[in-house]
Scaffold this motif. Structure first.
Motif, PDB file in Angstrom:
ATOM      1  N   LEU A  61      -8.646  55.288 -16.669  1.00  0.00           N
ATOM      2  CA  LEU A  61      -9.181  56.455 -17.366  1.00  0.00           C
ATOM      3  C   LEU A  61     -10.180  57.192 -16.469  1.00  0.00           C
ATOM      4  O   LEU A  61     -10.104  58.423 -16.292  1.00  0.00           O
ATOM      5  CB  LEU A  61      -9.850  56.000 -18.660  1.00  0.00           C
ATOM      6  N   MET A  62     -11.123  56.443 -15.882  1.00  0.00           N
ATOM      7  CA  MET A  62     -12.127  57.066 -15.019  1.00  0.00           C
ATOM      8  C   MET A  62     -11.485  57.650 -13.772  1.00  0.00           C
ATOM      9  O   MET A  62     -11.916  58.693 -13.272  1.00  0.00           O
ATOM     10  CB  MET A  62     -13.200  56.051 -14.645  1.00  0.00           C
ATOM     11  N   ALA A  63     -10.441  56.993 -13.266  1.00  0.00           N
ATOM     12  CA  ALA A  63      -9.763  57.496 -12.063  1.00  0.00           C
ATOM     13  C   ALA A  63      -9.124  58.854 -12.324  1.00  0.00           C
ATOM     14  O   ALA A  63      -9.183  59.757 -11.477  1.00  0.00           O
ATOM     15  CB  ALA A  63      -8.712  56.497 -11.601  1.00  0.00           C
ATOM     16  N   VAL A  64      -8.487  59.011 -13.475  1.00  0.00           N
ATOM     17  CA  VAL A  64      -7.867  60.294 -13.811  1.00  0.00           C
ATOM     18  C   VAL A  64      -8.913  61.397 -13.830  1.00  0.00           C
ATOM     19  O   VAL A  64      -8.723  62.483 -13.264  1.00  0.00           O
ATOM     20  CB  VAL A  64      -7.141  60.206 -15.170  1.00  0.00           C
ATOM     21  N   LEU A  65     -10.061  61.119 -14.471  1.00  0.00           N
ATOM     22  CA  LEU A  65     -11.117  62.118 -14.559  1.00  0.00           C
ATOM     23  C   LEU A  65     -11.704  62.429 -13.184  1.00  0.00           C
ATOM     24  O   LEU A  65     -11.998  63.587 -12.866  1.00  0.00           O
ATOM     25  CB  LEU A  65     -12.219  61.639 -15.505  1.00  0.00           C
ATOM     26  N   LYS A  66     -11.867  61.399 -12.360  1.00  0.00           N
ATOM     27  CA  LYS A  66     -12.412  61.608 -11.021  1.00  0.00           C
ATOM     28  C   LYS A  66     -11.478  62.459 -10.157  1.00  0.00           C
ATOM     29  O   LYS A  66     -11.929  63.246  -9.319  1.00  0.00           O
ATOM     30  CB  LYS A  66     -12.663  60.249 -10.344  1.00  0.00           C
ATOM     31  N   ALA A  67     -10.179  62.302 -10.341  1.00  0.00           N
ATOM     32  CA  ALA A  67      -9.214  63.097  -9.583  1.00  0.00           C
ATOM     33  C   ALA A  67      -9.139  64.535 -10.090  1.00  0.00           C
ATOM     34  O   ALA A  67      -8.520  65.385  -9.448  1.00  0.00           O
ATOM     35  CB  ALA A  67      -7.834  62.447  -9.656  1.00  0.00           C
ATOM     36  N   GLY A  68      -9.764  64.785 -11.227  1.00  0.00           N
ATOM     37  CA  GLY A  68      -9.787  66.130 -11.790  1.00  0.00           C
ATOM     38  C   GLY A  68      -8.831  66.348 -12.935  1.00  0.00           C
ATOM     39  O   GLY A  68      -8.806  67.422 -13.533  1.00  0.00           O
ATOM     40  N   GLY A  69      -8.003  65.337 -13.246  1.00  0.00           N
ATOM     41  CA  GLY A  69      -7.005  65.496 -14.283  1.00  0.00           C
ATOM     42  C   GLY A  69      -7.530  65.228 -15.683  1.00  0.00           C
ATOM     43  O   GLY A  69      -8.687  64.843 -15.878  1.00  0.00           O
ATOM     44  N   ALA A  70      -6.665  65.441 -16.655  1.00  0.00           N
ATOM     45  CA  ALA A  70      -6.946  65.129 -18.055  1.00  0.00           C
ATOM     46  C   ALA A  70      -6.116  63.916 -18.442  1.00  0.00           C
ATOM     47  O   ALA A  70      -4.915  63.884 -18.187  1.00  0.00           O
ATOM     48  CB  ALA A  70      -6.601  66.309 -18.956  1.00  0.00           C
ATOM     49  N   TYR A  71      -6.747  62.925 -19.032  1.00  0.00           N
ATOM     50  CA  TYR A  71      -5.998  61.715 -19.369  1.00  0.00           C
ATOM     51  C   TYR A  71      -5.411  61.820 -20.775  1.00  0.00           C
ATOM     52  O   TYR A  71      -6.005  62.380 -21.700  1.00  0.00           O
ATOM     53  CB  TYR A  71      -6.873  60.473 -19.188  1.00  0.00           C
ATOM     54  N   LEU A  72      -4.200  61.288 -20.890  1.00  0.00           N
ATOM     55  CA  LEU A  72      -3.456  61.278 -22.153  1.00  0.00           C
ATOM     56  C   LEU A  72      -3.153  59.833 -22.510  1.00  0.00           C
ATOM     57  O   LEU A  72      -2.321  59.194 -21.854  1.00  0.00           O
ATOM     58  CB  LEU A  72      -2.161  62.072 -21.995  1.00  0.00           C
ATOM     59  N   PRO A  73      -3.801  59.253 -23.534  1.00  0.00           N
ATOM     60  CA  PRO A  73      -3.482  57.887 -23.929  1.00  0.00           C
ATOM     61  C   PRO A  73      -2.196  57.828 -24.742  1.00  0.00           C
ATOM     62  O   PRO A  73      -2.010  58.599 -25.687  1.00  0.00           O
ATOM     63  CB  PRO A  73      -4.690  57.479 -24.785  1.00  0.00           C
ATOM     64  N   VAL A  74      -1.294  56.929 -24.342  1.00  0.00           N
ATOM     65  CA  VAL A  74      -0.047  56.700 -25.074  1.00  0.00           C
ATOM     66  C   VAL A  74       0.028  55.201 -25.355  1.00  0.00           C
ATOM     67  O   VAL A  74       0.082  54.393 -24.431  1.00  0.00           O
ATOM     68  CB  VAL A  74       1.185  57.160 -24.272  1.00  0.00           C
ATOM     69  N   ASP A  75       0.005  54.837 -26.612  1.00  0.00           N
ATOM     70  CA  ASP A  75      -0.064  53.432 -27.011  1.00  0.00           C
ATOM     71  C   ASP A  75       1.289  52.744 -26.812  1.00  0.00           C
ATOM     72  O   ASP A  75       2.293  53.156 -27.399  1.00  0.00           O
ATOM     73  CB  ASP A  75      -0.486  53.353 -28.477  1.00  0.00           C
ATOM     74  N   PRO A  76       1.338  51.651 -26.002  1.00  0.00           N
ATOM     75  CA  PRO A  76       2.607  50.929 -25.827  1.00  0.00           C
ATOM     76  C   PRO A  76       3.137  50.322 -27.115  1.00  0.00           C
ATOM     77  O   PRO A  76       4.321  49.991 -27.213  1.00  0.00           O
ATOM     78  CB  PRO A  76       2.249  49.829 -24.818  1.00  0.00           C
ATOM     79  N   ASN A  77       2.261  50.179 -28.137  1.00  0.00           N
ATOM     80  CA  ASN A  77       2.697  49.633 -29.421  1.00  0.00           C
ATOM     81  C   ASN A  77       3.264  50.699 -30.363  1.00  0.00           C
ATOM     82  O   ASN A  77       3.689  50.379 -31.464  1.00  0.00           O
ATOM     83  CB  ASN A  77       1.526  48.920 -30.097  1.00  0.00           C
ATOM     84  N   SER A  78       3.250  51.951 -29.923  1.00  0.00           N
ATOM     85  CA  SER A  78       3.791  53.023 -30.754  1.00  0.00           C
ATOM     86  C   SER A  78       5.316  52.938 -30.800  1.00  0.00           C
ATOM     87  O   SER A  78       5.944  52.411 -29.879  1.00  0.00           O
ATOM     88  CB  SER A  78       3.386  54.388 -30.194  1.00  0.00           C
ATOM     89  N   PRO A  79       5.942  53.476 -31.852  1.00  0.00           N
ATOM     90  CA  PRO A  79       7.406  53.532 -31.891  1.00  0.00           C
ATOM     91  C   PRO A  79       7.945  54.283 -30.676  1.00  0.00           C
ATOM     92  O   PRO A  79       7.323  55.231 -30.185  1.00  0.00           O
ATOM     93  CB  PRO A  79       7.688  54.299 -33.190  1.00  0.00           C
ATOM     94  N   ALA A  80       9.110  53.873 -30.217  1.00  0.00           N
ATOM     95  CA  ALA A  80       9.696  54.454 -29.010  1.00  0.00           C
ATOM     96  C   ALA A  80       9.898  55.960 -29.133  1.00  0.00           C
ATOM     97  O   ALA A  80       9.700  56.704 -28.160  1.00  0.00           O
ATOM     98  CB  ALA A  80      11.019  53.773 -28.695  1.00  0.00           C
TER      99      ALA A  80
END
Length: 383
Positions: free
Chosen positions: A82-101
């Motif tokens: 998460l911190m790496a994405v922000l440091k690179a300048g991007g926006a992070y999008l969380p996608v739960d692996p437990n979510s339906p396919a």
């Protein structure tokens, strides 16, 4: 109705979330930042790992306005990513692996992320596109000293500004097609200063603790914006405990964990909090946190009165995903019955009728929110 309740303007420093975090790393490099299962990372260790991954993300084209999806289990490495994405300048999008396919496929297709950060165990659950980085398969050459240093402007494709997006979190879809809420750094850092700046929400409790750092339990799913409240505690210099799925979903296990690790802060929903109280969360000094914050749904009067009687500080935090986690805050001790409270700094709220006219005190209406914490909008849905 229009002025006094909404006199909330505060001049906060303009910054991005990584800048706030890196300043904390400089202050407390050897303090524990993240705990998850048997893993502990100091601020320096977390920062170094995030910097290494951030350089790799920048090399793959991540920049401001890029979306990078995280398809990972709860772990200390999740916080690194998460911190790496922000440091690179991007926006992070969380996608739960437990979510339906079908939800995973829909979100990735709708958001069109530049990359997905995942692990070998979850790669097969992803659609063929977009490209991915396997967090558990990064080459050892990334470990050189230079790669662990904070990124300079020359290391990024473009410098992130407070007006660039920090994260995209999708709504549940309970009122239609799920939509990605795009939140900027300026909104997130305003929330940070509201909570942890001079005179902030938790200032009294933090000042009373002196030099002692708080231990903060993260129980919310990382795909929900409520996860940001505990994350901001970490950015402010406190010890974040990322509670594993088995423990956070079992009230007795979580209370036992809170007691064994002497957690000072619990942030959760009222219905979950009610289970924790029934399982002994406030039974004695060992299991009772100093601060309980809750939101996401209405709270009953019975639990409200229990919190008022307990020797802790409790806060009702109300806000839709579209308003950077929290829009209204009510200290439980200050109110005899459940209320949503007052707007945060630089946030305005109005109760209006169907013709958008303010209603008198005590008359029902719909809540309208304005101010710096309002999200930019829905990703790909400017209308």
């Amino acid at each position: 109705l229009l002025v006094e309740w909404n006199d909330t303007t505060v001049d906060y420093p303009h910054a991005t979330l990584p800048a706030l975090f890196e300043a904390q790393v400089d202050r407390t490099p050897h303090a524990i930042a993240v705990v998850c299962d048997d893993t502990q990372l100091t601020y320096q260790e977390l920062n170094t790992r995030a910097n290494r991954l951030a350089r790799r993300l920048a090399d793959r084209g991540v920049r401001p306005e890029s979306v990078v999806a995280l398809f990972l289990d709860r772990s200390a490495d999740y916080i690194v990513a998460l911190m790496a994405v922000l440091k690179a300048g991007g926006a992070y999008l969380p996608v739960d692996p437990n979510s339906p396919a079908d939800r995973v496929t829909y979100i990735l297709g709708d958001a069109q992320p530049t990359l997905v950060i995942t692990s070998a165990g979850h790669e097969s659950a992803l659609p063929q596109k977009p490209e991915r980085i396997l967090l558990d398969a990064l080459p050892g050459s990334e470990a050189e000293e230079r790669a662990g240093r904070d990124l300079a402007a020359s290391d990024r494709n473009l410098e992130a500004l407070p007006q660039h997006p920090a994260y995209v979190i999708y709504t549940s879809g309970s009122t239609g097609t799920p939509k990605g809420v795009l939140v900027e750094h300026a909104s997130l850092t305003s929330l940070y200063h509201n909570h942890f700046g001079p005179g902030g929400l938790y200032a009294t409790e933090i000042e009373a603790a002196g030099e002692q750092r708080f231990k903060v339990g993260m129980t919310a799913p990382l795909s929900f914006d409520a996860s940001w409240d505990p994350l901001l505690w970490m950015v402010a210099g406190h010890e974040l405990h990322v509670i594993d799925d088995l423990t956070r979903q079992d009230a007795h296990l979580l209370v036992s964990y809170a007691a064994a690790n002497r957690l000072d802060v619990i942030d959760t929903t009222p219905s979950h909090l009610e289970q924790l109280v029934d399982s002994g969360l406030m039974r004695d000094n060992r299991s009772c946190p100093r601060i309980v914050s809750f939101g996401g749904e209405a709270i009953g009067n019975g639990l409200w009165q229990q919190l008022r009687a307990a020797e802790l500080s409790a806060f009702n935090l109300y806000g839709p995903t579209e308003c950077t986690v929290d829009a209204l805050i009510a200290p439980v001790a200050a109110h005899a019955k459940p209320v949503l409270g007052k707007p945060l700094s630089n946030t305005e709220v109005f109760v209006l009728d169907a013709a958008l006219r303010p209603v008198p005190v005590g008359v029902a209406g719909e809540l309208y929110v304005a101010g710096v914490q309002l999200a930019r909008g829905y990703l790909g849905r400017a209308g």
